[in-house]
Scaffold this motif. Structure first.
Motif, PDB file in Angstrom:
ATOM      1  N   ARG A  51       0.919  -1.156  -0.059  1.00 48.32           N
ATOM      2  CA  ARG A  51      -0.084  -0.001  -0.030  1.00 48.32           C
ATOM      3  C   ARG A  51       0.918   1.277  -0.151  1.00 48.32           C
ATOM      4  O   ARG A  51       0.614   2.422  -0.615  1.00 48.32           O
ATOM      5  CB  ARG A  51      -1.059  -0.038   1.254  1.00 48.32           C
ATOM      6  CG  ARG A  51      -1.628   1.140   1.209  1.00 48.32           C
ATOM      7  CD  ARG A  51      -2.945   1.315   1.502  1.00 48.32           C
ATOM      8  NE  ARG A  51      -3.746   0.207   1.048  1.00 48.32           N
ATOM      9  CZ  ARG A  51      -4.932  -0.156   1.271  1.00 48.32           C
ATOM     10  NH1 ARG A  51      -5.711   0.674   1.955  1.00 48.32           N
ATOM     11  NH2 ARG A  51      -5.554  -1.240   0.805  1.00 48.32           N
ATOM     12  N   ASP A  52       1.983   1.262   0.715  1.00 50.16           N
ATOM     13  CA  ASP A  52       3.042   2.380   0.776  1.00 50.16           C
ATOM     14  C   ASP A  52       3.428   2.800  -0.676  1.00 50.16           C
ATOM     15  O   ASP A  52       3.315   3.695  -1.052  1.00 50.16           O
ATOM     16  CB  ASP A  52       4.096   2.190   1.879  1.00 50.16           C
ATOM     17  CG  ASP A  52       3.816   1.953   3.101  1.00 50.16           C
ATOM     18  OD1 ASP A  52       2.686   2.607   3.329  1.00 50.16           O
ATOM     19  OD2 ASP A  52       4.230   0.941   3.907  1.00 50.16           O
ATOM     20  N   ASN A  55       0.767   4.104  -2.685  1.00 48.27           N
ATOM     21  CA  ASN A  55       0.145   5.362  -2.594  1.00 48.27           C
ATOM     22  C   ASN A  55       1.265   6.124  -3.176  1.00 48.27           C
ATOM     23  O   ASN A  55       1.054   7.351  -3.904  1.00 48.27           O
ATOM     24  CB  ASN A  55       0.284   5.475  -0.991  1.00 48.27           C
ATOM     25  CG  ASN A  55      -1.253   5.130  -0.435  1.00 48.27           C
ATOM     26  OD1 ASN A  55      -2.069   4.970  -1.026  1.00 48.27           O
ATOM     27  ND2 ASN A  55      -1.090   4.954   0.893  1.00 48.27           N
ATOM     28  N   SER A  56       2.566   5.965  -3.129  1.00 44.00           N
ATOM     29  CA  SER A  56       3.716   6.759  -3.860  1.00 44.00           C
ATOM     30  C   SER A  56       3.366   6.708  -5.233  1.00 44.00           C
ATOM     31  O   SER A  56       3.397   7.904  -5.958  1.00 44.00           O
ATOM     32  CB  SER A  56       5.089   6.262  -3.441  1.00 44.00           C
ATOM     33  OG  SER A  56       6.033   6.711  -4.186  1.00 44.00           O
ATOM     34  N   HIS A  71       9.054   6.007   2.974  1.00 43.68           N
ATOM     35  CA  HIS A  71       7.813   5.734   2.901  1.00 43.68           C
ATOM     36  C   HIS A  71       7.582   4.445   3.991  1.00 43.68           C
ATOM     37  O   HIS A  71       6.406   4.114   3.976  1.00 43.68           O
ATOM     38  CB  HIS A  71       7.411   5.108   1.516  1.00 43.68           C
ATOM     39  CG  HIS A  71       7.405   6.100   0.614  1.00 43.68           C
ATOM     40  ND1 HIS A  71       6.341   6.959   0.285  1.00 43.68           N
ATOM     41  CD2 HIS A  71       8.363   6.605  -0.212  1.00 43.68           C
ATOM     42  CE1 HIS A  71       6.689   7.809  -0.798  1.00 43.68           C
ATOM     43  NE2 HIS A  71       8.074   7.767  -0.810  1.00 43.68           N
TER      44      HIS A  71
END
Length: 134
Positions: A51-52, A55-56, A71
């Motif tokens: 997910r990190d 999102n990036s 992150h």
């Protein structure tokens, strides 16, 4: 059932200087959704999840320049191998995350995910049954 019975003992460990692309490649190759980020300079353990990375990318950041350290979640809730799966599920629900690093004597020995818990709680079916009325 306990966390030690459900956790994955294949722990992908990366450093904070890995790029997000490198982290994603390693995570993909090992079929894991999270990596433990060890920062020897900060003497800490963090976690980088799929997910990190998502999102990036969604924010238009370049995965070849963005680093795992930027992150990484460092405010991490850890599980112990002797926790019950109920304890782990409650920690995840309360914290709003899907992975817990499992520590034994301050060392990462596994990761338990929501998927791991579901696998243990829901018996697998070899042959799905039809729900259609005959």
């Amino acid at each position: 059932m306990l966390v030690r019975d459900a956790m994955s003992t294949m722990v992908l460990t990366i450093g904070p200087d890995h790029t997000l692309r490198q982290a994603a490649r390693l995570m993909s190759a090992r079929h894991v959704g999270a990596a433990v980020v060890l920062d020897v300079d900060a003497d800490g353990i963090g976690i980088l999840t799929e997910r990190d990375i998502l999102n990036s990318l969604g924010a238009g950041q370049n995965p070849d320049y963005e680093t795992a350290g930027t992150h990484t979640t460092t405010d991490v809730v850890y599980a112990a191998p002797a926790w019950t799966l109920q304890d782990a599920a409650e920690a995840m629900a309360h914290g709003g995350f899907r992975h817990l690093i499992v520590l034994d004597d301050r060392e990462p020995v596994g990761i338990v995910s929501v998927r791991d818990i579901i696998r243990c709680w829901a018996p697998s079916r070899r042959h799905p049954t039809s729900l259609a009325a005959g």
